[in-house]
Enzyme design. Structure first.
Site, PDB file in Angstrom:
ATOM      1  N   HIS A 244       0.049  -0.837  -3.649  1.00 12.18           N
ATOM      2  CA  HIS A 244      -1.178  -0.352  -4.281  1.00 12.18           C
ATOM      3  C   HIS A 244      -2.496  -1.665  -4.275  1.00 12.18           C
ATOM      4  O   HIS A 244      -2.839  -1.453  -4.815  1.00 12.18           O
ATOM      5  CB  HIS A 244      -0.333  -0.668  -5.697  1.00 12.18           C
ATOM      6  CG  HIS A 244       0.331   1.220  -5.779  1.00 12.18           C
ATOM      7  ND1 HIS A 244       1.740   1.149  -4.652  1.00 12.18           N
ATOM      8  CD2 HIS A 244       0.616   2.174  -6.221  1.00 12.18           C
ATOM      9  CE1 HIS A 244       1.831   2.455  -5.146  1.00 12.18           C
ATOM     10  NE2 HIS A 244       0.421   2.930  -5.892  1.00 12.18           N
TER      11      HIS A 244
ATOM     12  N   HIS B 270       7.050  -3.301  -8.871  1.00 13.51           N
ATOM     13  CA  HIS B 270       7.062  -4.344  -8.437  1.00 13.51           C
ATOM     14  C   HIS B 270       7.255  -5.707  -9.199  1.00 13.51           C
ATOM     15  O   HIS B 270       6.965  -5.547 -10.467  1.00 13.51           O
ATOM     16  CB  HIS B 270       5.916  -4.477  -7.470  1.00 13.51           C
ATOM     17  CG  HIS B 270       5.377  -4.067  -6.323  1.00 13.51           C
ATOM     18  ND1 HIS B 270       6.043  -4.580  -4.989  1.00 13.51           N
ATOM     19  CD2 HIS B 270       4.557  -2.840  -6.492  1.00 13.51           C
ATOM     20  CE1 HIS B 270       5.453  -3.521  -4.364  1.00 13.51           C
ATOM     21  NE2 HIS B 270       4.210  -2.739  -4.647  1.00 13.51           N
TER      22      HIS B 270
END
Length: 368
Positions: free
Chosen positions: A133, A186
């Site tokens: 991302h 993450h």
């Protein structure tokens, strides 16, 4: 949380990484303790501006502003996504939502005290490092940032104004990184790595653009990227390296099985890459005529073509998807190949033809 903890024997070599991961858990806790409106912002950002948005939103929008810039956004985006898949395979990055359970560093009582929540966008099935991302938009948006900076520089001498595109780019990537930490997808070091790798890749690839009118080049790119990824996966498997380990952990620790989406798997990313490369090949085979390109300099036509492209790509990618995994991958290749073909070749011609139909050329005045 206790300051000293017994480290399991099989993890004694991972103390430094465990400390880094534990710090990431605390960062996620701090973000999730924020106000509800901020929670909605993080979830919206990470779900609507994922790597797929490069193909379905950023590319057609950038192409409407400048055709060459738009093509570079797509080209760098697909290369970045391929590289991100390969890096994830061999860096074996953990994800917070499963690491906290698998690490063995926390007792059941400690886990019950953690107010950590998962979301529908949490359960990514691939490895976690580096963050796609952050890396893929960080690379793909670089040509757009430099083009906007150059455009602003031609209009003003103010250094502050010329830094606005770079500031917006940096702010977007930082916000994206925070959103990924917030949803437990993450750890902080993974988003930092993704941002740095993406920015460096975007800067480097922009300096050597391909010829977007060479059909064979993009067909070769699609074949090479797919075969090289399959070869790497096969060689790793033959060497006893399990590259699918993350799928099992995601299935084990996702709080809602319906949140496990096949389009987050590494091979789904490869299908996006291959499909987009084939789409660039189709666009190279049927480029707009020189007369069409001149007509598209008309601001009204460019706006109409861009709006139609955004709408068409949203409709294409909202079509029903097959439930079978192999059929889904074929479906994704076709859909992502359609994007560049529609944006570069089909829709501009349609808009020009529509204007010609609605506004037929006027006959020259009679000399009689």
């Amino acid at each position: 949380m206790e300051t000293s903890r017994q480290v399991p024997p099989d993890r004694t070599g991972l103390v430094a990484m465990d400390a880094l991961h534990e710090a990431g858990i605390w960062a996620a806790l701090a973000l999730q303790a924020g106000p509800p409106w901020l929670e909605q912002f993080w979830v919206y950002l990470t779900s609507h501006f994922d790597p797929k948005s490069i193909y379905t939103f950023c590319f057609p929008l950038a192409h409407g502003l400048d055709a060459q810039v738009g093509l570079m956004v797509l080209w760098i985006g697909l290369v970045a996504e391929w590289l991100n898949v390969v890096l994830k395979w061999f860096l074996f990055g953990e994800r917070p939502y499963w690491w906290i359970h698998e690490s063995g560093l926390f007792s059941r009582e400690e886990l019950e005290k953690f107010p950590l929540r998962q979301f529908p966008v949490t359960c990514e099935t691939g490895p976690g490092s580096p963050s796609g991302h952050c890396m893929i938009p960080g690379a793909a948006l670089w040509p757009l940032v430099t083009a906007l900076t150059a455009k602003v520089a031609r209009s003003t001498r103010s250094r502050m104004l010329r830094l606005i595109p770079l500031f917006a780019y940096t702010l977007f990537l930082v916000a994206m990184g925070l959103s990924r930490i917030f949803v437990l997808a993450h750890f902080p070091h993974q988003v930092v790595t993704g941002i740095l790798a993406g920015s460096a890749l975007g800067w480097g690839l922009q300096r050597c653009p391909p010829n977007f009118r060479v059909f064979r080049f993009f067909v070769a790119v699609a074949v090479v990227l797919m075969l090289s990824a399959l070869a790497l996966h096969s060689l790793a498997t033959a060497a006893g390296i399990d590259l699918d380990w993350s799928l099992r952990l995601a299935s084990a620790w996702c709080s809602d099985p319906t949140w496990l989406r096949p389009d987050t798997r590494p091979f789904a990313s490869l299908c996006r890459v291959v499909g987009s490369a084939l789409g660039l090949a189709l666009a190279a085979e049927t480029p707009p005529h020189h007369r069409d390109e001149e007509q598209l300099l008309d601001g009204r036509l460019r706006v109409a073509s861009t709006a139609l492209a955004l709408l068409a790509l949203q409709l294409v990618h909202r079509l029903p998807r097959p439930s079978d995994t192999a059929a889904l991958y074929r479906h994704m290749v076709v859909h992502y190949a359609a994007g560049p073909f529609l944006v570069v070749s089909i829709l501009p011609r349609f808009v020009i033809a529509l204007r010609s139909f609605l506004e037929p050329p006027q006959a020259p005045p009679s000399t009689n």
